[in-house]
Motif scaffolding. Structure first.
Motif, PDB file in Angstrom:
ATOM      1  N   GLY A   1      17.962  77.555  45.635  1.00 32.07           N
ATOM      2  CA  GLY A   1      18.943  78.070  46.718  1.00 32.07           C
ATOM      3  C   GLY A   1      17.996  78.667  47.881  1.00 32.07           C
ATOM      4  O   GLY A   1      16.920  78.444  47.686  1.00 32.07           O
ATOM      5  N   PRO A   2      18.956  79.310  48.659  1.00 28.22           N
ATOM      6  CA  PRO A   2      18.282  79.660  49.933  1.00 28.22           C
ATOM      7  C   PRO A   2      17.374  81.093  49.541  1.00 28.22           C
ATOM      8  O   PRO A   2      17.980  81.841  48.903  1.00 28.22           O
ATOM      9  N   ILE A   3      16.141  81.281  50.315  1.00 25.11           N
ATOM     10  CA  ILE A   3      15.505  82.382  50.068  1.00 25.11           C
ATOM     11  C   ILE A   3      15.409  82.964  51.541  1.00 25.11           C
ATOM     12  O   ILE A   3      14.662  82.360  52.373  1.00 25.11           O
ATOM     13  N   ALA A   4      15.573  84.196  51.549  1.00 25.95           N
ATOM     14  CA  ALA A   4      15.323  85.055  52.746  1.00 25.95           C
ATOM     15  C   ALA A   4      13.988  85.594  52.550  1.00 25.95           C
ATOM     16  O   ALA A   4      13.662  86.217  51.526  1.00 25.95           O
ATOM     17  N   ALA A   5      13.299  85.438  53.567  1.00 26.38           N
ATOM     18  CA  ALA A   5      11.922  85.946  53.562  1.00 26.38           C
ATOM     19  C   ALA A   5      11.502  86.400  54.882  1.00 26.38           C
ATOM     20  O   ALA A   5      11.011  85.529  55.812  1.00 26.38           O
TER      21      ALA A   5
ATOM     22  N   LEU B   1       8.096  87.301  52.181  1.00 27.47           N
ATOM     23  CA  LEU B   1       8.475  88.048  50.829  1.00 27.47           C
ATOM     24  C   LEU B   1      10.076  87.758  50.601  1.00 27.47           C
ATOM     25  O   LEU B   1      10.986  88.061  51.417  1.00 27.47           O
ATOM     26  N   GLY B   2      10.045  86.995  49.591  1.00 23.56           N
ATOM     27  CA  GLY B   2      11.265  86.367  49.197  1.00 23.56           C
ATOM     28  C   GLY B   2      12.333  87.103  48.476  1.00 23.56           C
ATOM     29  O   GLY B   2      11.562  87.915  47.413  1.00 23.56           O
ATOM     30  N   ALA B   3      13.775  86.884  48.593  1.00 23.18           N
ATOM     31  CA  ALA B   3      14.745  87.286  47.882  1.00 23.18           C
ATOM     32  C   ALA B   3      15.842  86.077  48.115  1.00 23.18           C
ATOM     33  O   ALA B   3      15.932  85.468  48.794  1.00 23.18           O
ATOM     34  N   ASP B   4      16.755  86.308  46.823  1.00 24.06           N
ATOM     35  CA  ASP B   4      17.691  85.447  46.760  1.00 24.06           C
ATOM     36  C   ASP B   4      18.625  85.589  47.780  1.00 24.06           C
ATOM     37  O   ASP B   4      19.279  86.634  48.117  1.00 24.06           O
ATOM     38  N   ALA B   5      18.846  84.876  48.948  1.00 22.92           N
ATOM     39  CA  ALA B   5      19.597  85.050  50.119  1.00 22.92           C
ATOM     40  C   ALA B   5      21.092  85.316  50.020  1.00 22.92           C
ATOM     41  O   ALA B   5      21.798  85.907  50.985  1.00 22.92           O
TER      42      ALA B   5
ATOM     43  N   HIS C   1      14.989  80.519  54.327  1.00 23.09           N
ATOM     44  CA  HIS C   1      14.181  79.320  53.856  1.00 23.09           C
ATOM     45  C   HIS C   1      14.713  78.307  53.248  1.00 23.09           C
ATOM     46  O   HIS C   1      15.522  78.691  52.049  1.00 23.09           O
ATOM     47  N   VAL C   2      15.191  77.115  53.428  1.00 24.92           N
ATOM     48  CA  VAL C   2      15.779  76.227  52.740  1.00 24.92           C
ATOM     49  C   VAL C   2      14.715  75.107  52.692  1.00 24.92           C
ATOM     50  O   VAL C   2      13.669  74.906  53.108  1.00 24.92           O
ATOM     51  N   ALA C   3      15.311  73.922  51.630  1.00 22.78           N
ATOM     52  CA  ALA C   3      14.428  72.732  51.524  1.00 22.78           C
ATOM     53  C   ALA C   3      14.231  71.784  52.549  1.00 22.78           C
ATOM     54  O   ALA C   3      13.378  71.278  52.962  1.00 22.78           O
TER      55      ALA C   3
ATOM     56  N   GLY D   1       5.538  76.916  48.591  1.00 23.11           N
ATOM     57  CA  GLY D   1       6.991  77.138  49.052  1.00 23.11           C
ATOM     58  C   GLY D   1       8.047  76.265  48.783  1.00 23.11           C
ATOM     59  O   GLY D   1       9.199  76.592  48.485  1.00 23.11           O
ATOM     60  N   ALA D   2       7.858  74.829  49.007  1.00 19.86           N
ATOM     61  CA  ALA D   2       8.653  73.764  48.721  1.00 19.86           C
ATOM     62  C   ALA D   2       9.008  73.671  47.066  1.00 19.86           C
ATOM     63  O   ALA D   2      10.161  73.908  46.809  1.00 19.86           O
ATOM     64  N   ALA D   3       7.863  73.830  46.335  1.00 19.78           N
ATOM     65  CA  ALA D   3       8.125  73.823  44.946  1.00 19.78           C
ATOM     66  C   ALA D   3       9.092  75.149  44.295  1.00 19.78           C
ATOM     67  O   ALA D   3       9.792  75.007  43.695  1.00 19.78           O
ATOM     68  N   LEU D   4       8.849  76.210  45.015  1.00 20.59           N
ATOM     69  CA  LEU D   4       9.412  77.531  44.728  1.00 20.59           C
ATOM     70  C   LEU D   4      10.922  77.358  45.185  1.00 20.59           C
ATOM     71  O   LEU D   4      11.873  77.694  44.277  1.00 20.59           O
ATOM     72  N   LEU D   5      11.263  76.804  46.212  1.00 16.24           N
ATOM     73  CA  LEU D   5      12.755  76.477  46.765  1.00 16.24           C
ATOM     74  C   LEU D   5      13.342  75.458  45.764  1.00 16.24           C
ATOM     75  O   LEU D   5      14.304  75.708  45.517  1.00 16.24           O
ATOM     76  N   ALA D   6      12.705  74.478  45.247  1.00 17.85           N
ATOM     77  CA  ALA D   6      13.089  73.535  44.235  1.00 17.85           C
ATOM     78  C   ALA D   6      13.575  74.116  43.113  1.00 17.85           C
ATOM     79  O   ALA D   6      14.337  73.983  42.435  1.00 17.85           O
ATOM     80  N   ALA D   7      12.452  74.801  42.586  1.00 15.02           N
ATOM     81  CA  ALA D   7      12.822  75.408  41.236  1.00 15.02           C
ATOM     82  C   ALA D   7      13.845  76.642  41.318  1.00 15.02           C
ATOM     83  O   ALA D   7      14.478  76.749  40.494  1.00 15.02           O
ATOM     84  N   PHE D   8      14.037  77.378  42.407  1.00 11.65           N
ATOM     85  CA  PHE D   8      14.958  78.327  42.471  1.00 11.65           C
ATOM     86  C   PHE D   8      16.417  77.571  42.831  1.00 11.65           C
ATOM     87  O   PHE D   8      17.471  78.074  42.399  1.00 11.65           O
TER      88      PHE D   8
END
Ligand code: TXA
Ligand code: MG
Length: 320
Positions: free
Chosen positions: A140-144, A41-45, A69-71, A131-138
């Motif tokens: 930044g770090p995603i808290a989840a 469950l992701g949010a902008d960390a 979560h990071v790339a 997950g990797a594509a979402l990290l790339a598109a966003f």
């Protein structure tokens, strides 16, 4: 508790769906996404209010620290005091089902709510194309945490997330079943490498890569699992809860329109805003050198339960 019902969009795991999910994250909204272990469950960390919404959506009564979560390892080093052991493990196992707990790096920009005010941070690079594509598109770090309501089992399919969190989050990317299906293995890399949670990567593989065996967590140690921690963040100052005004020698942490303080968690009485501010304001008031931090009453509902849990721990008698 989610304070308002929202439409939850089921997003396809294609470029359009991932861009929409990244857009939600930029807006401070929550998105569930697949990783190789379980759905997160992701949010902008870096956005405290967005992180606070995770606890509200999961109905979590405590601010457990969350995995960031990071790339890749380069990104991880912005947020943690990296060391040789981390380098070795990341080189062998990232991306993959391994979370590393390291000392938090000052000035990295993560919301303090991510690490629940502790001086450590949990990081992992997921091995999943979505997950990797979402990290790339966003970007930044995603808290989840796992994308389940508190106390329920972790979801390994989008349908599980729909069943548990529909109406409480902005979107869910449907990336099919998670190949690993159990959460990541968590290793603390403080003084002694420690197995904090068994998970998708066998401990033996980690021990083989390190050339040493992993210690079992010690209750009360600096980088142990927070559920086992008796004292989390405790300010230097004493604490007085349910205060309506400051007495001599006290500073006041306010909440709501009736109790304005030297710092105020939320002037409007918004618990999401209050959660996002909590650790920052406690640190700031403590740094000011007051003897006692008096804290306004916080309602024992929704995120208020997690805020009160943390305040009661901070106010508990100090260990000898
Ligand atoms: O596979 C996974 O790890 C999944 C996916 C989404 O990445 N995430 C997951 O998160 O299982 P969650 O919140 O359900 O579990 C995170 C665990 C909790 O037990 C938490 O206490 C621990 O990680 N943790 C997080 N930060 C920590 C820290 N700084 N020190 C010690 N433990 C930490
Ligand atoms: Mg979980």
């Amino acid at each position: 508790m989610a304070e308002t019902h929202q439409d939850t969009r089921l997003l396809a795991a294609d470029a359009e769906g991932i861009e929409q999910a990244a857009q939600f994250l930029r807006q401070g909204a929550l998105v569930a996404f697949p990783t190789e272990t379980v759905y997160g469950l992701g949010a902008d960390a870096c956005n405290g209010e967005a992180v606070a919404r995770i606890f509200a959506a999961k109905d979590r009564p405590q601010f457990n620290p969350l995995i960031v979560h990071v790339a890749d390892a380069d990104a991880a080093q912005r947020y943690a005091e990296w060391n040789d052991l981390a380098d070795r493990l990341a080189a062998v196992f990232w991306p993959g089902p391994l979370t590393l707990v390291l000392p938090l790096r000052a000035g990295g920009g993560l919301s303090p709510l991510v690490s629940a005010g502790q001086p450590s941070v949990a990081l992992r690079a997921p091995d999943h194309p979505v997950g990797a594509a979402l990290l790339a598109a966003f970007g930044g770090p995603i808290a989840a945490p796992s994308a389940n309501p508190s106390g329920r089992i972790s979801p390994t399919r989008a349908a599980h997330v729909v069943a548990g969190l529909s109406g409480r989050i902005a979107g869910i990317i449907d990336g099919g079943a998670c190949p690993v299906g159990v959460e990541s293995t968590i290793v603390g890399l403080g003084d002694v490498p420690t197995l904090l949670r068994p998970g998708g990567l066998p401990a033996e593989a980690i021990e083989a890569a390190l050339g040493v065996s992993l210690a079992a967590p010690v209750a009360g140690a600096a980088l142990t699992s927070p559920g086992q921690l008796s004292s989390h963040y405790a300010p230097r100052a004493g604490m007085r809860l349910n205060a309506r005004e400051a007495r001599a020698g006290e500073v006041l942490l306010g909440f709501g329109p009736k109790v304005r303080g030297d710092q105020t968690l939320s002037a409007s009485g918004d618990l999401t805003e209050a959660a996002a501010q909590l650790f920052d304001m406690l640190h700031a008031l403590d740094a000011g050198g007051a003897e006692i931090i008096a804290v306004a009453p916080i309602p024992e509902t929704g995120l208020g339960r997690a805020i009160n849990d943390r305040l009661r721990r901070a106010a508990a008698p100090r260990g000898v």
